[in-house]
Design an enzyme around this catalytic site. Structure first.
Site, mmCIF file in Angstrom:
data_model
loop_
_atom_site.group_PDB
_atom_site.id
_atom_site.type_symbol
_atom_site.label_atom_id
_atom_site.label_comp_id
_atom_site.label_asym_id
_atom_site.label_seq_id
_atom_site.Cartn_x
_atom_site.Cartn_y
_atom_site.Cartn_z
ATOM 1 N N ASP A 128 0.854 -1.205 0.084
ATOM 2 C CA ASP A 128 0.023 -0.266 0.186
ATOM 3 C C ASP A 128 0.753 1.210 0.128
ATOM 4 O OD1 ASP A 128 -2.510 -1.172 -0.194
ATOM 5 O OD2 ASP A 128 -3.145 -0.773 1.893
ATOM 6 N N ASP A 281 -7.139 -7.257 13.890
ATOM 7 C CA ASP A 281 -6.486 -8.681 14.174
ATOM 8 C C ASP A 281 -7.418 -9.088 15.460
ATOM 9 O OD1 ASP A 281 -5.687 -6.690 15.886
ATOM 10 O OD2 ASP A 281 -3.567 -6.977 15.722
#
Length: 524
Positions: A128, A281
């Site tokens: 990214d 996460d």
């Protein structure tokens, strides 16, 4: 005509303040402070019980030598003469990246060096990066490994929507991923050992109820400066105690976002990656657990990683790590309560122990009690904090926190003072997450410096920046001034003998306030 005294206006103003304080002291300030003391003592007791409980559990885990290999079936993967390499599961290795110029070669090299049948592994670089030069360097690095026969994919996207969660989600959409059984995830500064997959995959192959295998982090730069030593102490407790206890007793813990292997079917059943908080996460782990999947933490498997060594990077990281869990708790508490697939006891553990005490109470009580309320009792002697709350509980909690890093016991006082400073930011971030306001979804990638600070002698460059704007932190200076005033008052008029702690803590806040913490990138 006589002129009025030079300080008549300020004196009058200060006199009015004193008058207001005297008038509100008995009916308002004293009762309010007493309530705050009681609330803080309750929260301290909750944290104390939690730490003692985990200490007892980890003691018996070590005493009984309870290891994941004993708790679950684990057999080494072996070649099948007839099936050949096709008998091995297909593994995807994902590495999300963003402008990591200093560490990308190490992480890509470590991933490509993983030992596994070459036709049964795919390395996926999810880049990214917004810097075209860095993107080109990473692309060339992938091409270099591809020329050596490594099955490596370099993937980019048009935007950074969802940040890390968005990148991982897009990475799972590629057609070649459909053939994969498991996905190993490593952040851009992580360097797994070549045998990582041989040691983790068997847990998933032989135990169909396991959805995640988590390894421990090993810090390559823990000795870089005092701040990294403090981080090592906190994180070692997390891995040595919190993760170990969660794995052994409830088969649940928070996925650390890296150095872990997911069963792709478990990941998909849980709903995949979501970017609704800054802890994607933990979000995935909680949802997978509510579907009935079990997790196993293997402390013997250690993956090299880098601690943030600049104060700016550490502050941003701690904001994300504190705001995200609080915001996730706000979003998922009701869902956890209504869930019917997990036991009532596990629900209680997740809501009370995992979220409420560790992610909310621990931050708030550390700052509010020890940096605001206790110092205030010096100025309001009518309110007293019992010795068990002011001394015994914090000392016990501190000692229990230190068990993860015995080599740093001599730094315990520094760790306590530094943790109280960081509790300021964690408390602020916790309330932002709970109230879902302001910087609740702010995502700043933690800067990793790799060898950028190394000199020829191998030591980190610790020269301070000269830019005042990047060094001065007003909040720390204000709290430091408040503690210093309380310390002076206690020394002159008090009977609590808190002034030694107050002066040390105020000095620590001042040091952080002027930015004299961590390492700094040299300015050319």
């Amino acid at each position: 005509m006589d002129r009025p005294p030079m300080f008549s206006v300020p004196d009058g103003f200060l006199g009015q303040i004193r008058l207001v304080l005297q008038q509100t002291r008995e009916p308002l300030i004293v009762p309010l402070l007493k309530v705050l003391v009681v609330v803080c003592l309750v929260m301290s007791t909750m944290l104390f019980v939690e730490r003692v409980y985990m200490g007892i559990v980890i003691f018996f885990i070590k005493l009984l030598r309870q290891r994941p290999e004993k708790q679950y079936k684990w057999d080494a993967m072996r070649d099948d003469i007839e099936a050949g390499s096709s008998s091995y599961p297909m593994v995807l290795v994902q590495i999300p990246m963003y402008n990591e110029k200093e560490v990308y070669q190490l992480s890509i090299g470590a991933a490509c060096g993983l030992s596994w049948p070459a036709d049964r592994i795919i390395i996926q670089i999810l880049d990214d990066s917004t810097d075209p030069a860095i993107k080109e360097l990473k692309k060339l690095e992938c091409q270099r490994w591809a020329s050596k026969g490594i099955n490596i994919k370099y993937e980019i996207r048009d935007n950074r929507k969802g940040y890390k969660a968005g990148a991982l989600r897009e990475g799972m959409k590629h057609s070649y991923v459909k053939q994969c059984d498991y996905v190993a995830i490593f952040d851009a500064d992580f360097q797994p050992e070549p045998d990582f997959l041989w040691r983790t995959i068997p847990f998933l192959v032989h135990n169909l109820e396991i959805g995640l295998v988590q390894a421990r982090w090993k810090f390559v730069n823990s000795d870089e400066c005092l701040m990294t030593r403090m981080q090592e102490m906190s994180l070692d407790y997390h891995f040595t105690v919190e993760q170990e206890v969660g794995s052994a007793t409830y088969a649940f813990f928070g996925f650390n976002g890296t150095a872990g292997v997911w069963r792709i079917s478990a990941l998909n059943e849980a709903g995949g990656w979501k970017d609704r908080t800054t802890v994607e996460d933990m979000d995935l782990a909680v949802r997978a657990s509510l579907k009935g999947w079990k997790f196993v933490y293997v402390s013997d498997i250690k993956v090299k990683s880098e601690l943030p060594s600049t104060f700016r990077a550490f502050r941003h990281q701690q904001h994300r790590w504190s705001c995200g869990p609080a915001n996730l708790f706000r979003k998922m508490a009701g869902e956890i309560i209504r869930n019917k697939k997990v036991s009532l006891w596990k629900k209680f553990y997740v809501i009370y122990s995992f979220f409420f005490v560790r992610k909310i109470v621990a931050h708030i009580v550390t700052f509010v009690f020890y940096c605001i309320v206790m110092p205030a009792t010096v100025l309001v002697p009518e309110v007293e904090v019992p010795k068990w709350g002011a001394v015994y509980i914090p000392c016990t909690v501190t000692i229990l926190n230190a068990v993860g890093t015995p080599r740093s016991l001599h730094l315990l006082v520094f760790w306590v003072l530094f943790e109280n400073v960081m509790a300021l930011h964690r408390t602020k971030a916790t309330f932002i997450g709970l109230l879902e306001v302001g910087r609740v979804n702010e995502w700043v990638v933690t800067q990793k410096l790799g060898d950028a600070l190394k000199t020829k002698s191998g030591k980190a460059h610790r020269r301070l920046r000269v830019w005042i704007g990047q060094r001065v932190h007003v909040l720390e200076l204000c709290v430091g001034a408040y503690l210093f005033v309380c310390g002076c008052y206690d020394l002159a008029h008090g009977k609590n003998r808190y002034f030694v702690y107050l002066f040390l803590q105020s000095f620590t806040f001042f040091v952080a306030g002027i930015g004299y913490v961590g390492t700094f990138v040299p300015i050319s």
